[in-house]
Design an enzyme around this catalytic site. Structure first.
Site, PDB file in Angstrom:
ATOM      1  CD  GLU A  90     -36.219  -1.151-112.388  1.00  0.00           C
ATOM      2  OE1 GLU A  90     -36.332  -2.241-111.705  1.00  0.00           O
ATOM      3  OE2 GLU A  90     -36.322  -1.007-113.612  1.00  0.00           O
ATOM      4  CG  HIS A 159     -26.711  -7.062-112.634  1.00  0.00           C
ATOM      5  ND1 HIS A 159     -26.256  -7.321-113.560  1.00  0.00           N
ATOM      6  CD2 HIS A 159     -27.866  -6.957-112.564  1.00  0.00           C
ATOM      7  CE1 HIS A 159     -27.331  -7.439-114.489  1.00  0.00           C
ATOM      8  NE2 HIS A 159     -28.498  -7.150-113.873  1.00  0.00           N
TER       9      HIS A 159
END
Length: 361
Positions: A90, A159
């Site tokens: 990322e 998450h």
């Protein structure tokens, strides 16, 4: 032929009588529906058609059609130059995209989950959000960071965080939180055209939801302003919320109406930053009562900011009771499904909060 027509119209009459949509009645209906997933996909496709500088970058966005199939078909349509698969990094993909934006391109960065954007937080916050100000207005960064945000089902605490308040606190960043297909399509098209960096927080559990849309929404020129929307008019209490909690708030409003005769106004924020403060003030003036609903942690959340805005405005004088917050639990999100359900708002918790504000037993 006549007997065939008679059977057709008899069938339609029976369908209408029993509230069932028959084949002919479906064809005669003018209402169109679209899923949130298709709304996002069509918005990106149309903006890529409109502007050759727009491209998509992320993990599995190309050959796999996106982890949630939001970018389905875009690789075949626009090719590898404009739909770019990346390794699982990322920081790397966000840095590459920010660099491209600083050179005049218009990237759409898909994070497979916004929880993973924490790996790229320096690129998003320090490079994208602050560069225009730090350059004295000479260097813009036109970029959209989008993807699923918040809890899904059983994906664990790492998450499941909602980043609305996190990114909403950053000057130089715009933060959008769509609910319906209309929101998703109109806000994403506006975000892609926006010369500023935009964080676009979607909800995984809404991707497959279908919503009615008008012909206007299907126009390639359709965009939405960064303002709130009243999803349901009411006169007794305001429920201010966003993304999937709009759905729960509308259900709660139905319960309040049918069981308690309470008229609840449901306000869909659609935008966290810049927040539509006028819409919040106006709904308080109208109903004199308010609750906020969100799936973030209770401390330092969006609801806290909304309450502060009310307290600092003329709306405070219109309140007949303290504002109540409905939030996620102040714990890391449980993995266990039963505990996870307890950790986030639902229609019943919203109803309880509204009853408390209205002093209903």
């Amino acid at each position: 032929m006549a007997s065939g027509l008679l059977r057709t119209f008899t069938g339609v009459a029976k369908c209408a009588r029993f509230g069932v949509q028959g084949p002919l009645s479906m064809r005669m209906a003018s209402t169109k529906t679209m899923t949130v997933r298709d709304a996002l996909n069509s918005a990106m496709a149309e903006e890529m058609d409109r502007d050759d500088d727009v491209f998509i970058i992320g993990e599995e966005v190309a050959q796999y059609n996106g982890a949630y199939k939001v970018t389905k078909g875009l690789l075949d349509r626009f090719g590898e130059r404009r739909v770019v698969d990346t390794p699982i990094t990322e920081m790397g993909l966000a840095g590459l995209a920010v660099g491209a934006a600083l050179k005049g391109l218009k990237p759409i960065v898909e994070f497979m989950s916004f929880n993973f954007s924490m790996q790229a937080i320096d690129q998003v916050v320090n490079s994208a959000a602050k560069t225009y100000y730090m350059s004295g207005g000479t260097q813009k960064c036109q970029i959209v960071f989008r993807g699923p945000n918040g809890a899904a089902v059983g994906v664990g605490a790492q998450h499941s965080q909602d980043f609305s308040a996190w990114y909403g606190s950053i000057p130089g960043m715009k933060v959008l939180v769509p609910y319906s297909a209309e929101d998703a399509r109109g806000l994403l098209k506006a975000a892609i055209r926006d010369p500023n960096p935009v964080v676009f927080l979607e909800n995984e559990l809404l991707y497959g939801e279908s919503f009615e849309i008008s012909e206007e929404v299907l126009s390639p020129d359709f965009t939405l302003p960064y303002t709130a929307k009243i999803e349901r008019e009411g006169s007794d209490i305001s429920i201010v919320t966003y993304t999937r909690n709009v759905q729960f708030s509308l259900q709660a409003a139905e319960i309040l109406d049918k069981q308690y005769g309470v008229s609840a106004e449901v306000v869909n924020l659609r935008v966290i930053r810049p927040m539509d403060v006028n819409a919040i003030i106006n709904t308080v003036k109208k109903t004199n009562h308010m609750i906020t609903v969100e799936s973030t942690f209770p401390s330092f959340g969006v609801g806290s900011e909304i309450i502060a805005k009310v307290m600092e405005s003329e709306a405070f004088d219109y309140l007949d009771a303290p504002i109540q917050r409905v939030t996620g639990a102040d714990v890391p999100t449980p993995y266990c499904k039963e505990l996870e359900d307890f950790a986030f708002p639902d229609p019943d918790t919203i109803v309880r909060a509204a009853k408390k504000v209205l002093s209903i037993e």
